[in-house]
Design a protein around this motif. Structure first.
Motif, PDB file in Angstrom:
ATOM      1  N   GLU B 136       7.618  34.006  -9.100  1.00 52.47           N
ATOM      2  CA  GLU B 136       7.521  34.965 -10.208  1.00 52.47           C
ATOM      3  C   GLU B 136       6.167  35.657 -10.188  1.00 52.47           C
ATOM      4  O   GLU B 136       6.070  36.864 -10.382  1.00 52.47           O
ATOM      5  CB  GLU B 136       7.694  34.260 -11.560  1.00 52.47           C
ATOM      6  N   LEU B 209      18.858  27.267 -20.774  1.00 53.68           N
ATOM      7  CA  LEU B 209      19.589  26.315 -19.924  1.00 53.68           C
ATOM      8  C   LEU B 209      18.610  25.463 -19.120  1.00 53.68           C
ATOM      9  O   LEU B 209      18.752  24.238 -19.037  1.00 53.68           O
ATOM     10  CB  LEU B 209      20.534  27.076 -18.998  1.00 53.68           C
ATOM     11  N   ASP B 210      17.599  26.142 -18.545  1.00 48.83           N
ATOM     12  CA  ASP B 210      16.575  25.396 -17.809  1.00 48.83           C
ATOM     13  C   ASP B 210      15.914  24.365 -18.716  1.00 48.83           C
ATOM     14  O   ASP B 210      15.658  23.233 -18.311  1.00 48.83           O
ATOM     15  CB  ASP B 210      15.506  26.359 -17.268  1.00 48.83           C
ATOM     16  N   GLU B 211      15.666  24.815 -19.941  1.00 47.82           N
ATOM     17  CA  GLU B 211      15.054  23.932 -20.921  1.00 47.82           C
ATOM     18  C   GLU B 211      15.927  22.703 -21.173  1.00 47.82           C
ATOM     19  O   GLU B 211      15.449  21.573 -21.271  1.00 47.82           O
ATOM     20  CB  GLU B 211      14.870  24.737 -22.224  1.00 47.82           C
ATOM     21  N   TYR B 213      18.106  21.428 -19.075  1.00 51.44           N
ATOM     22  CA  TYR B 213      18.024  20.554 -17.900  1.00 51.44           C
ATOM     23  C   TYR B 213      16.759  19.708 -17.958  1.00 51.44           C
ATOM     24  O   TYR B 213      16.768  18.515 -17.664  1.00 51.44           O
ATOM     25  CB  TYR B 213      18.032  21.391 -16.621  1.00 51.44           C
ATOM     26  N   LEU B 214      15.653  20.353 -18.354  1.00 53.50           N
ATOM     27  CA  LEU B 214      14.378  19.638 -18.435  1.00 53.50           C
ATOM     28  C   LEU B 214      14.450  18.551 -19.500  1.00 53.50           C
ATOM     29  O   LEU B 214      13.979  17.434 -19.299  1.00 53.50           O
ATOM     30  CB  LEU B 214      13.245  20.614 -18.760  1.00 53.50           C
ATOM     31  N   GLU B 217      16.135  15.563 -18.337  1.00 55.03           N
ATOM     32  CA  GLU B 217      15.328  14.700 -17.477  1.00 55.03           C
ATOM     33  C   GLU B 217      14.339  13.874 -18.285  1.00 55.03           C
ATOM     34  O   GLU B 217      13.985  12.781 -17.880  1.00 55.03           O
ATOM     35  CB  GLU B 217      14.557  15.551 -16.467  1.00 55.03           C
ATOM     36  N   ASP B 218      13.903  14.440 -19.387  1.00 56.05           N
ATOM     37  CA  ASP B 218      12.872  13.747 -20.175  1.00 56.05           C
ATOM     38  C   ASP B 218      13.396  12.449 -20.782  1.00 56.05           C
ATOM     39  O   ASP B 218      14.532  12.373 -21.189  1.00 56.05           O
ATOM     40  CB  ASP B 218      12.365  14.658 -21.298  1.00 56.05           C
TER      41      ASP B 218
ATOM     42  N   ARG C  18       4.579  19.918 -16.149  1.00 58.07           N
ATOM     43  CA  ARG C  18       4.629  20.993 -15.168  1.00 58.07           C
ATOM     44  C   ARG C  18       6.053  21.012 -14.630  1.00 58.07           C
ATOM     45  O   ARG C  18       6.587  19.979 -14.249  1.00 58.07           O
ATOM     46  CB  ARG C  18       3.626  20.705 -14.047  1.00 58.07           C
ATOM     47  N   HIS C  19       6.668  22.169 -14.652  1.00 59.91           N
ATOM     48  CA  HIS C  19       8.006  22.235 -14.071  1.00 59.91           C
ATOM     49  C   HIS C  19       8.150  23.437 -13.170  1.00 59.91           C
ATOM     50  O   HIS C  19       7.449  24.430 -13.310  1.00 59.91           O
ATOM     51  CB  HIS C  19       9.084  22.232 -15.158  1.00 59.91           C
ATOM     52  N   GLY C  21      11.057  25.790 -12.500  1.00 61.70           N
ATOM     53  CA  GLY C  21      12.410  26.125 -12.927  1.00 61.70           C
ATOM     54  C   GLY C  21      13.025  24.940 -13.641  1.00 61.70           C
ATOM     55  O   GLY C  21      12.513  24.503 -14.663  1.00 61.70           O
ATOM     56  N   ARG C  22      14.109  24.423 -13.064  1.00 57.62           N
ATOM     57  CA  ARG C  22      14.799  23.325 -13.723  1.00 57.62           C
ATOM     58  C   ARG C  22      14.248  21.971 -13.361  1.00 57.62           C
ATOM     59  O   ARG C  22      14.669  20.954 -13.908  1.00 57.62           O
ATOM     60  CB  ARG C  22      16.273  23.340 -13.313  1.00 57.62           C
ATOM     61  N   ARG C  23      13.368  21.936 -12.357  1.00 56.56           N
ATOM     62  CA  ARG C  23      12.900  20.633 -11.898  1.00 56.56           C
ATOM     63  C   ARG C  23      11.599  20.287 -12.600  1.00 56.56           C
ATOM     64  O   ARG C  23      10.645  21.054 -12.564  1.00 56.56           O
ATOM     65  CB  ARG C  23      12.692  20.655 -10.392  1.00 56.56           C
ATOM     66  N   ARG C  24      11.605  19.162 -13.233  1.00 58.70           N
ATOM     67  CA  ARG C  24      10.411  18.685 -13.923  1.00 58.70           C
ATOM     68  C   ARG C  24       9.575  17.924 -12.908  1.00 58.70           C
ATOM     69  O   ARG C  24      10.001  16.899 -12.389  1.00 58.70           O
ATOM     70  CB  ARG C  24      10.841  17.760 -15.066  1.00 58.70           C
ATOM     71  N   SER C  27       6.051  15.235 -16.532  1.00 54.81           N
ATOM     72  CA  SER C  27       6.610  15.282 -17.878  1.00 54.81           C
ATOM     73  C   SER C  27       5.714  14.510 -18.833  1.00 54.81           C
ATOM     74  O   SER C  27       5.671  13.284 -18.801  1.00 54.81           O
ATOM     75  CB  SER C  27       8.024  14.697 -17.844  1.00 54.81           C
ATOM     76  N   ARG C 215       7.380  11.044 -14.704  1.00 59.53           N
ATOM     77  CA  ARG C 215       7.022  10.372 -15.955  1.00 59.53           C
ATOM     78  C   ARG C 215       6.095   9.182 -15.691  1.00 59.53           C
ATOM     79  O   ARG C 215       6.236   8.478 -14.698  1.00 59.53           O
ATOM     80  CB  ARG C 215       8.277   9.882 -16.667  1.00 59.53           C
TER      81      ARG C 215
END
Lengths: 226, 218, 237, 89
Positions: B136, B209-211, B213-214, B217-218, C18-19, C21-24, C27, C215
């Motif tokens: 980006e 949506l990305d949020e 997904y994140l 994971e959290d 820090r991420h 895109g979709r990959r964290r 966290s 994490r």
């Protein structure tokens, strides 16, 4: 002071690496001359070059070999991730850009020193009739091209498919520089060299160079932070 | 912008509905006749493209220096619209030229600089598509350079052109032609705003949506 | 360039995420390291260790949260902060075409140091004094590693970051490097060592931070039975 | 899905306006006076070019709208699937 010193150090370091093998210089020079030959096959008809072909071929050869050299130079910094080591130094980061840019300019200057006589010889082009104006055009065009090229090559170091993205980004943005270079050179190659036109193109090139270098110095720091 | 979206759509659509009538009403331009009516779509698409370029350039600069994700959403949306409106201009232009000038393409200043702009913003989209993570920022530099050099591109191509023989130049327009043009221009600018809003909305949903997904994971 | 006011003796990672895109990648990591600590950042490959090291080195910016160097966030400290940070990654940050001395001299000058003293000392410490003028590409992995370590420490950084630096080294070399780390910490450096190699970490680190999938699973003083702890939190080794 | 509705409304407006336009040109056709002094221009009929140009603009805009709509649908589908996955947990 630190700024200039850092730029000088980076430049000297690149030179020290290059003298070990002369790899980038020799490959760039060879590639540049091959470019001229390839275009000669396309633009020489019945033993004579198409009108204005010499100017175009000269600048296309500079742009193509410049792209190749940019890719190689930054590949060197990517291997061993030395670019990250440079970014970690406490010096102002734009100084690194300036150092790299000066290196590119030196390299392209040498390439031009080969290309100009070669084109003059192969296309009966009177490139040396107005040496100062030609030098002005070459300097202005090379700075504009290398200023954008160095920034983009540096930022593409951490991108995927960087080999193909460099020319994709570089050519559309630098076409105005190439236009100025080609038209200015063509004006010098006319029956009666058109000094006024050539001078005007040099002026435009200076304007381009100012914009490109300013923008590059300004954006280098945020671009280099991951 | 969200609140004004409904009225915008209505006004824009009304303009587009009214446009054919005014275009048909407008008198024929004396040298080109019917084909000149392409202008009512051709010129506004460039105006819309300039709007898109401005939005993209400004948003990219903000994103580059402030890393604000909202700015990036506007930048990528505007970049797609630059390509879209540029494409409209680049297709309608040659169609007009074929009839009026007798050739599909002229290395005219507007055509050439438009083509260059189109290339720069296609490159922008390519970088985002294939540059991998972090692209980006790289793309925003492309947009910034593209936008900042736009006027210079135009100027240099202009001089390049004037060194060569001149082509037919569109004469200054009488007001009977100008009024419908103003109307379609407004319609295209509104179309740009509507499309930009929709595209930014899409970018927001993608970010949401990305949020998600994140968060998963959290 | 050694501005005293830029120095710090504690580094705080405060709720850093820090991420990509979709990959964290990271966290909500919070972590504190003090002078004299050797913090072991342990976890499997892809756990986010390298990203955290890059954030600590100011090479990458976190999406949220911040890193504070002695209570001040990185953006308030400017480029001078980098003078206090040393990084050694798996990629060695050396120019293979240049000699050992040229490499060291270049970086010494970049950091505004005198070229003779520090360079000679570094060559000595790396055990390369007699081969200083040979090009790095001719060195063995161990020699390059020692040189890279000394290059990273050339400017006596306060915060020393290691990212998997000892892969591919033999036991003796690892032992020497470990001793070097201990000396650094004893001299007041903050050492952060990211690795997936438990044998190396065991007995060397003073604090253990276990991370997986970006994490932080635990952050505790090192104790015996590191392996058991790792297995309990992260799974089979 | 207010957005979906807006898009359907938008699309119908567009279609309406194009069809409104389609009825106009024949009326205007009678006024068409071909010019003899067009320099170096072959006499190709203008109408097909004009129609092609207008049509392209509409098709391009529609196509772009359609891509937005499709991408949005995909995102919404993903979101629903994800929400289901989280609630099942």
């Amino acid at each position: 002071m630190t700024f200039l010193r850092t730029a000088w150090l980076v430049l000297r370091k690149d030179f020290a690496i290059e003298v070990r093998s002369w790899e980038i210089l020799t490959t760039t020079l060879f590639f540049a001359s091959s470019c001229v030959l390839v275009f000669a096959f396309a633009f020489v008809k019945e033993g004579r070059a198409v009108e204005d072909a010499a100017a175009g071929i000269l600048w296309i050869a500079i742009a193509f070999s410049g792209t190749l050299a940019l890719g190689r130079t930054f590949e060197r910094e990517r291997y061993g991730e030395t670019l990250r080591a440079l970014l970690l130094a406490p010096a102002p980061r734009p100084a690194l850009y300036v150092g790299k840019l000066l290196g590119m300019l030196a390299l392209l200057g040498i390439a031009e020193a080969l290309l100009v006589p070669m084109v003059a010889f192969l296309f009966q082009a009177a490139l040396f009739s107005r040496p100062l104006l030609l030098a002005g055009l070459l300097a202005g065009g090379t700075i504009g091209f290398a200023a954008v090229g160095t920034l983009f090559a540096a930022m593409l170091v951490r991108a995927r498919s960087r080999d193909v993205l460099l020319p994709i980004l570089l050519y559309p943005i630098t076409i105005p520089v190439i236009i100025a270079g080609v038209r200015g050179t063509a004006a010098l190659l006319a029956e009666i060299p058109d000094e006024a036109t050539a001078t005007m193109w040099i002026g435009i090139l200076v304007a381009f160079d100012t914009v490109f270098v300013t923008l590059a110095l300004w954006t280098f720091e945020p671009l280099m932070t991951e | 912008m969200r609140k004004a979206f409904g009225p915008l759509v209505v006004v824009g659509a009304a303009l587009f509905v009214a446009a054919p009538y005014f275009i048909a009403q407008a008198p024929y331009e004396s040298t080109m006749g019917l084909i000149q009516k392409i202008m009512y779509y051709h010129v506004p698409s460039w105006i819309a493209q300039y709007c898109a370029i401005t939005v993209c350039g400004v948003a990219s600069a903000i994103y580059l220096f402030k890393s604000h994700p909202v700015a990036d959403r506007y930048a990528v949306s505007a970049a797609e619209l630059v390509v879209l409106f540029g494409l409209m201009g680049l297709i309608t232009g040659p169609l007009w030229a074929r009839k009026a000038w007798g050739v599909w393409w002229q290395w005219d200043v507007r055509l050439t600089s438009a083509l260059l702009m189109e290339l720069i913003f296609v490159a922008y989209l390519l970088v985002r598509q294939y540059g991998g993570p972090g692209s980006e920022k790289l793309a925003s530099a492309t947009a910034l350079f593209g936008t900042a050099t736009g006027p210079f591109v135009y100027k240099s191509v202009d001089i390049w052109r004037t060194v060569h023989p001149k082509t037919t130049v569109v004469p200054t327009l009488p007001s009977s032609l100008g009024a419908p043009l103003a109307l379609t221009s407004a319609a295209f600018v509104l179309l740009f705003v509507v499309l930009l809003t929709l595209r930014v909305n899409l970018a927001e949903r993608q970010a949401a949506l990305d949020e998600m997904y994140l968060a998963l994971e959290d | 360039m050694n501005d005293g006011h830029l120095d710090f003796d504690v580094v705080e990672v405060a709720d850093v995420s820090r991420h990509f895109g979709r990959r964290r990648a990271l966290s909500h990591i919070s972590l504190t390291a003090r002078a004299g600590d050797i913090v072991g950042l342990l976890g499997p490959n892809g756990a986010g260790k390298s990203t955290l090291i890059a954030v600590l080195a100011t090479l990458a910016a976190p999406n949220s949260g911040e890193v504070r160097y002695g209570n001040r966030p990185a953006r308030r400290l400017g480029p001078g902060l980098r003078d206090r940070i040393g990084l050694l990654a798996h990629e060695l940050h050396l120019y293979p075409e240049l000699s050992a001395r040229q490499n060291l001299r270049f970086f010494a000058q970049l950091y505004g140091l005198a070229t003779r003293g520090p360079v000679d000392r570094a060559l000595e410490a790396a055990g390369l004094s007699d081969r200083a003028d040979e090009v790095v590409s001719g060195f063995s992995r161990g020699m390059r590693q020692r040189l890279a370590l000394e290059r990273a420490l050339l400017h006596r950084p306060r915060l020393v970051l290691f990212d998997e630096p000892f892969t591919g080294l033999d036991d003796r070399a690892v032992g020497l490097a470990s001793d070097r780390l201990r000396r650094l910490a004893a001299d007041g450096a903050i050492v952060v060592l990211a690795t997936h190699d438990l044998d190396l970490a065991d007995g060397l680190v003073t604090r253990v931070a276990l991370i997986r999938d970006g994490r932080l699973l635990s952050d505790e003083p090192a104790s015996t039975g590191l392996r058991a702890r790792y297995r309990a939190l992260i799974g089979a080794t | 899905m207010s957005l979906c509705r807006i898009m359907i409304a938008l699309t119908s407006w567009f279609l309406l306006s194009t069809s409104a336009f389609a009825t106009q040109p024949p009326a205007a056709q009678s006024e068409y006076v071909p010019l003899k002094d067009l320099p170096a221009t072959e006499n190709v009929p203008a109408a097909p070019f004009l129609i092609a140009a207008y049509a392209f603009v509409w098709i391009a805009a529609m196509f772009y709208l359609w891509t937005i709509w499709r991408r949005l649908n995909r995102v919404e589908t993903d979101m629903r699937a994800l929400a289901q996955k989280t609630s099942r947990r």
